[in-house]
Design an enzyme around this catalytic site. Sequence first.
Site, PDB file in Angstrom:
ATOM      1  N   VAL A  11       0.875  -1.254  -0.602  1.00  0.00           N
ATOM      2  CA  VAL A  11       0.188   0.247   0.063  1.00  0.00           C
ATOM      3  C   VAL A  11       1.111   0.934  -0.275  1.00  0.00           C
ATOM      4  CG1 VAL A  11      -1.650   1.197   1.458  1.00  0.00           C
ATOM      5  CG2 VAL A  11      -2.137  -0.706   1.124  1.00  0.00           C
ATOM      6  N   THR A 120      -5.017  -0.394   7.499  1.00  0.00           N
ATOM      7  CA  THR A 120      -6.879  -0.719   7.777  1.00  0.00           C
ATOM      8  C   THR A 120      -6.829  -0.932   9.321  1.00  0.00           C
ATOM      9  OG1 THR A 120      -6.765  -1.247   5.765  1.00  0.00           O
ATOM     10  CG2 THR A 120      -8.976  -2.517   7.604  1.00  0.00           C
ATOM     11  N   ASN A 227     -14.581  -4.585   3.764  1.00  0.00           N
ATOM     12  CA  ASN A 227     -14.149  -6.083   3.506  1.00  0.00           C
ATOM     13  C   ASN A 227     -14.673  -7.626   4.169  1.00  0.00           C
ATOM     14  OD1 ASN A 227     -11.738  -5.239   2.024  1.00  0.00           O
ATOM     15  ND2 ASN A 227     -10.373  -5.710   3.561  1.00  0.00           N
ATOM     16  N   PHE A 268     -17.448 -11.138  -7.387  1.00  0.00           N
ATOM     17  CA  PHE A 268     -16.681 -11.918  -6.822  1.00  0.00           C
ATOM     18  C   PHE A 268     -17.991 -12.853  -6.062  1.00  0.00           C
ATOM     19  CE2 PHE A 268     -13.923 -10.016  -3.333  1.00  0.00           C
ATOM     20  CZ  PHE A 268     -13.051  -9.534  -4.679  1.00  0.00           C
ATOM     21  N   GLY A 272     -14.861 -21.131  -5.605  1.00  0.00           N
ATOM     22  CA  GLY A 272     -12.721 -22.057  -5.720  1.00  0.00           C
ATOM     23  C   GLY A 272     -12.556 -22.187  -3.522  1.00  0.00           C
ATOM     24  N   CYS A 279      -5.460  -8.868   3.597  1.00  0.00           N
ATOM     25  CA  CYS A 279      -6.413  -8.163   3.731  1.00  0.00           C
ATOM     26  C   CYS A 279      -7.865  -9.222   4.924  1.00  0.00           C
ATOM     27  CB  CYS A 279      -7.164  -7.476   3.117  1.00  0.00           C
ATOM     28  SG  CYS A 279      -5.337  -6.197   2.386  1.00  0.00           S
ATOM     29  N   LYS A 339      -3.801 -14.528  -5.103  1.00  0.00           N
ATOM     30  CA  LYS A 339      -3.968 -14.228  -6.591  1.00  0.00           C
ATOM     31  C   LYS A 339      -3.493 -13.980  -7.720  1.00  0.00           C
ATOM     32  CE  LYS A 339      -6.511 -10.191  -6.550  1.00  0.00           C
ATOM     33  NZ  LYS A 339      -6.573  -8.457  -6.974  1.00  0.00           N
TER      34      LYS A 339
HETATM   35  P1  NAD Z   1       3.010  -4.381   3.739  1.00  0.00           P
HETATM   36  O1  NAD Z   1       3.214  -5.688   5.054  1.00  0.00           O
HETATM   37  O2  NAD Z   1       3.283  -4.754   2.433  1.00  0.00           O
HETATM   38  O3  NAD Z   1       3.611  -3.217   4.699  1.00  0.00           O
HETATM   39  C1  NAD Z   1       4.337  -2.287   5.179  1.00  0.00           C
HETATM   40  C2  NAD Z   1       5.583  -2.089   5.351  1.00  0.00           C
HETATM   41  O4  NAD Z   1       5.395  -1.216   6.723  1.00  0.00           O
HETATM   42  C3  NAD Z   1       6.995  -2.329   5.190  1.00  0.00           C
HETATM   43  O5  NAD Z   1       7.894  -2.610   4.283  1.00  0.00           O
HETATM   44  C4  NAD Z   1       7.173  -2.708   6.591  1.00  0.00           C
HETATM   45  O6  NAD Z   1       9.121  -2.805   7.089  1.00  0.00           O
HETATM   46  C5  NAD Z   1       7.477  -1.261   7.213  1.00  0.00           C
HETATM   47  N1  NAD Z   1       7.229  -1.122   8.353  1.00  0.00           N
HETATM   48  C6  NAD Z   1       6.989  -1.357   9.245  1.00  0.00           C
HETATM   49  N2  NAD Z   1       7.140  -0.302  10.295  1.00  0.00           N
HETATM   50  C7  NAD Z   1       7.781   0.356  10.378  1.00  0.00           C
HETATM   51  C8  NAD Z   1       8.311   1.331  11.083  1.00  0.00           C
HETATM   52  N3  NAD Z   1       8.349   1.516  12.580  1.00  0.00           N
HETATM   53  N4  NAD Z   1       8.721   1.990   9.843  1.00  0.00           N
HETATM   54  C9  NAD Z   1       8.699   2.252   9.140  1.00  0.00           C
HETATM   55  N5  NAD Z   1       7.984   1.470   8.411  1.00  0.00           N
HETATM   56  C10 NAD Z   1       7.847  -0.019   8.811  1.00  0.00           C
HETATM   57  O7  NAD Z   1       1.650  -4.271   4.501  1.00  0.00           O
HETATM   58  P2  NAD Z   1       0.576  -4.086   3.042  1.00  0.00           P
HETATM   59  O8  NAD Z   1       0.227  -4.879   2.289  1.00  0.00           O
HETATM   60  O9  NAD Z   1       0.843  -2.299   2.260  1.00  0.00           O
HETATM   61  O10 NAD Z   1      -0.567  -3.177   4.083  1.00  0.00           O
HETATM   62  C11 NAD Z   1      -0.097  -2.107   5.264  1.00  0.00           C
HETATM   63  C12 NAD Z   1      -1.712  -1.849   5.617  1.00  0.00           C
HETATM   64  O11 NAD Z   1      -2.827  -1.601   4.290  1.00  0.00           O
HETATM   65  C13 NAD Z   1      -2.391  -2.821   6.401  1.00  0.00           C
HETATM   66  O12 NAD Z   1      -3.313  -2.396   7.412  1.00  0.00           O
HETATM   67  C14 NAD Z   1      -3.218  -3.509   5.527  1.00  0.00           C
HETATM   68  O13 NAD Z   1      -4.172  -3.988   5.826  1.00  0.00           O
HETATM   69  C15 NAD Z   1      -4.115  -2.020   4.798  1.00  0.00           C
HETATM   70  N6  NAD Z   1      -4.313  -2.781   3.256  1.00  0.00           N
HETATM   71  C16 NAD Z   1      -4.064  -3.827   2.217  1.00  0.00           C
HETATM   72  C17 NAD Z   1      -4.278  -3.787   1.249  1.00  0.00           C
HETATM   73  C18 NAD Z   1      -3.086  -4.772   0.435  1.00  0.00           C
HETATM   74  O14 NAD Z   1      -3.884  -5.391  -0.343  1.00  0.00           O
HETATM   75  N7  NAD Z   1      -1.739  -4.996   0.539  1.00  0.00           N
HETATM   76  C19 NAD Z   1      -5.591  -3.054   1.127  1.00  0.00           C
HETATM   77  C20 NAD Z   1      -5.821  -1.745   1.724  1.00  0.00           C
HETATM   78  C21 NAD Z   1      -5.153  -1.935   3.085  1.00  0.00           C
END
Ligand code: NAD
Length: 484
Positions: A11, A120, A227, A268, A272, A279, A339
């Site tokens: 994200v 989230t 979600n 959706f 499957g 998430c 996916k």
């Molecule tokens: P991710 O694990 O891919 O990325 C998180 C990043 O934050 C990592 O690179 C980590 O090193 C960094 N991080 C952790 N602690 C840190 C700190 N103290 N200082 C700086 N960086 C730090 O996670 P993601 O998939 O990007 O998800 C992030 C949020 O977004 C979550 O809450 C998730 O639920 C939400 N979200 C994810 C998606 C998705 O499809 N992945 C979609 C919508 C919302």
Amino acid sequence: MRIAVIGSGYVGLVSAVCFSEIGHEVISVDNDSAKIAALERGEVPIHERFLPELLQRHLGGRLRFSSSIAQAVQESDAVFITVGTPQSETGEADLSFVEAVAYEIASAIHSPKLVIEKSTVPVSTCESLRKTLLLNGAPSGLFSVASNPEFLREGTAVTDFLYPDRIVVGADDQFSVALLQAIYQPLTSGDYYTQSHAIPHPGQFHGKAPLILTTAKSAELIKHASNAFLAMKISFINAVANISEAVGADIQQVCAGIGSDSRIGPKFLNAGIGYGGSCFPKDVRAFHAVAAQCGYDFGLLGEVTRINDEQRRRFVKRVRSALWTLRGKRLGVLGLAFKDGTDDIRESPAIGIIEALLKEGAHVRVYDPAAVPNAKKALSSDRLSYADDSYDAADACDALLILTEWKEFASLDLPRLKRLLKYPIVIDGRNLYEPSRMASAGIIYHSIGRATGVPDHLSEIVQPTEMELPVTARDFASGAASAS
Ligand code: NAD
């Protein structure tokens, strides 16, 4: 606008790159120094369409990377928090990463800032974030907090960000509203879409991104409820698929019939092996926990999770039934990612299924176009090997399993596949083929919620019980349905 994005994962990185793309000055921060070094060299650590070209376009210009939260906060007007919010042991969201970031942001606030939670999080997190910032030295008159949940999907993250169905802004004061409206103005006005360099939208788009303005608490609820609703849709159709399978109906036709009701819609409704990813599984559990904390027993969400978990076990059972026993069998597997379009294997049904097959003594040869490097870190067995392509995975196997809906898996050369397989058996957890087409190619084809496709010359040896394999009422009573 000067923007800091704290966390450069799926994200955070997509948000940072896209904010640069729509004209903002962005500092993307992460505490993983190897990741920051790779990004500074222009290397993209995740598989996501359009991300490499946008990184090249803005790196060294409007986009910078840093390991310092303090520096990024001081040089920005808006600070987005995009760190992970994984599931804790109790099912609740673990907000310790958000809290750790908040401590660092607090001590770096010396001029007006807007701190925005994009991760989230459970409802009321904005309140906790504000209190934590105050307790850790942020001057109360110098900052506001707001919620701006992210709805991008991995695999189409860049276009989802730039062409959103809606942007949700949860803000409780005018400063926050004005700043967030200004940040998204290139999308809400439609200006971005008229630019010659704009990333093209893959389908139809109505020219302007809608922005929903609401309170922080409502925004937080919108994300969790969205979600949970989507996960519920998947579990619902998987439950219907299981009934369809038991009675010999066709779930694809059932879905077409259900989905043509405009109140329901066709999206959706793909039966499957269940949902996965970073998430849905955690967000459904976290939302269930939020409800419990509010004194409401949202039992429906427990069922959504239970059906999803059962769907993977049913698939393993189906493989076992199709092959009689699994010990020593050689299985080709197509797909590791949760996916298509991504290298993300977090909570991927494919990973759980492969682990179960290995546990039962099978040899697994797997191919995925993007997720192999991540799988190598997560899976280890001397009976697991990695193939160069789909045909290499199928070569000399007792059966081929399809576990991820990558487009290339839906257009295999079926005569070639049949020649390569030891037995012509395909077990498809994503319903990528018409059973009759596979049967015409001489392949026994098991899928979800549909009758097995059986070539004419094999109809005598493939018995109806092998074809249908419903989990019976007796299985449930004896607990066999939940055994892997
Ligand atoms: P991710 O694990 O891919 O990325 C998180 C990043 O934050 C990592 O690179 C980590 O090193 C960094 N991080 C952790 N602690 C840190 C700190 N103290 N200082 C700086 N960086 C730090 O996670 P993601 O998939 O990007 O998800 C992030 C949020 O977004 C979550 O809450 C998730 O639920 C939400 N979200 C994810 C998606 C998705 O499809 N992945 C979609 C919508 C919302």
